[in-house]
Design a protein around this motif. Structure first.
Motif: not given
Length: 414
Positions: A39, A42, A44, A46, A51, A53, A91-94, A103, A106
């Motif tokens: 991460a 990014t 960020s 978590q 979760r 952040t 992740g949230p940005q991937d 789950k 990436r």
């Protein structure tokens, strides 16, 4: 497997070298480090469990060995070390893998033929099977729905220059029939050249802006030094003017004092002469009184004629005094001088302020407006030719008027 409070949420094994984070959850040190290392790009972080952040990577706090001792008491033998975890989860940005169930891992590549993104595990068939050899793989990208024609649900492969849009093969049959079309690769190559020219233009603008910035910085420094120098010079000149006014005050005081002293000396001289004349006249008055009382007729006659002749022959000058004499005209002259100086200084200050306000230090020039002004000036100059003065009246038009008598007088006084 132990209870949840003794197991790591990431590896699902007994806690090893347990650490806690600010939200209170506990993980294996190596598991949390591996999870947050992915991460780092990014910025960020978590909590893998709740979760929460964090904008900055927290520093985990090491826990005691109570959890491990509890695990050892609940098991007959020490559990084997957990396998090396693979936490390549998206992740949230991937971009997540489209094949993973549950789950998602990436994605590392996207296929423009399959219109799907794959992780390393599900990407292997594209390298091993001959079926996928003609598929085009690119670095993972999101929003693959943009690669599909919304009307025919086919991959976008062509570019219509007529309508300036990407199209699929089926679009060429009806909607874009007869249009100027090229392949996406060809359009990309052409636009890449234009992009290079645009980038070169942007870099040139950056260079120009940096140059203007440097010029502006130098101008600002020059402005500061010029303002400081002007203030110092003006302060010196005003000091000189104040000394000049003080000198005028001293001269005026000296003039009044000298005139007062001369008038007083003159008056004292007249008063002394008048005192002598009064004493002489009193002496004669006494002589006349004594003469009038004498019984000697011959002495009376001789003395009388002598006194009368002396009195008639002597003419005493009269002293005229001006009761209205004062130094009021001096005060009036100084008052008029003060008024003239105030008017002159105010006029000059207004002129200086107008001159400074007309000067522009820096401004933003609108290219369009600049072109319009230039064209209008060109037309104006073309329609009204400039002629040099040839006659006396022409020269007088540009003649600067001389100073007025009042300006000369004030300038001389300064």
């Amino acid at each position: 497997m132990s209870s949840d409070q003794d197991s790591c949420h990431l590896c699902k094994e007994y806690l090893r070298d347990s650490v806690s984070i600010p939200c209170g959850h506990v993980f294996c040190s190596i598991c949390l480090k591996t999870y947050w290392d992915h991460a780092d790009h990014t910025g960020s972080y978590q909590c893998p469990e709740c979760r929460v952040t964090y904008n900055k990577r927290p520093t985990p706090r090491r826990m005691g060995s109570s959890r491990q001792l509890t695990s050892q008491r609940n098991t007959d033998s020490f559990p084997p070390p957990p396998p090396s975890p693979d936490y390549n989860y998206a992740g949230p940005q991937d971009v997540g893998c489209d094949i993973c169930v549950g789950k998602k891992h990436r994605a590392v590549k996207s296929c423009l033929m399959c219109l799907a993104s794959y992780c390393e595990k599900h990407l292997k068939p594209h390298f091993e099977s001959a079926t996928f050899k003609r598929h085009k793989l690119v670095d993972e990208i999101g929003h693959l729905d943009r690669q599909i024609c919304p009307q025919h649900q086919k991959g976008l492969e062509l570019f219509c220059r007529t309508d300036q849009m990407c199209i699929c093969v089926l679009c060429t049959v009806k909607e874009h029939k007869g249009h100027d079309m090229v392949s996406a690769e060809q359009e990309r190559a052409d636009e890449q050249q234009r992009l290079g020219a645009t980038q070169a233009e942007i870099q040139e603008r950056i260079h120009d802006r940096l140059k203007q910035m440097e010029e502006l910085k130098h101008a600002v420094e020059s402005l500061k030094s010029s303002a400081q120098r002007a203030m110092q010079e003006c302060e010196k000149m005003f000091s000189d003017m104040m000394r000049s006014i003080e000198r005028m005050q001293q001269e005026m005081t000296k003039l009044i004092s000298s005139n007062k002293r001369a008038a007083l000396n003159n008056a004292e001289g007249h008063m002394e002469r008048l005192s002598h004349e009064i004493a002489d006249l009193k002496r004669r008055d006494n002589e006349i009184t004594q003469l009038s009382r004498t019984e000697d007729h011959i002495h009376f006659i001789q003395s009388y004629h002598m006194l009368i002749a002396q009195t008639e022959a002597e003419e005493l000058p009269s002293v005229s005094v001006n009761p209205y004499f004062n130094f009021g005209p001096v005060t009036k002259a100084v008052s008029e001088m003060k008024q003239h100086m105030n008017e002159f200084s105010n006029d000059e200050l207004v002129k200086v302020a107008k001159t400074i306000n007309k000067m522009t230090f820096c401004q933003l020039d609108d290219p369009k407006k600049k072109k319009t002004i230039k064209s209008e000036e060109a037309v104006m100059y073309k329609s009204v030719p400039v002629q040099e003065p040839q006659y006396r009246d022409d020269f007088l038009r540009y003649h600067r008027p001389a100073r007025t008598s009042r300006e000369h007088r004030v300038a001389h006084q300064l």
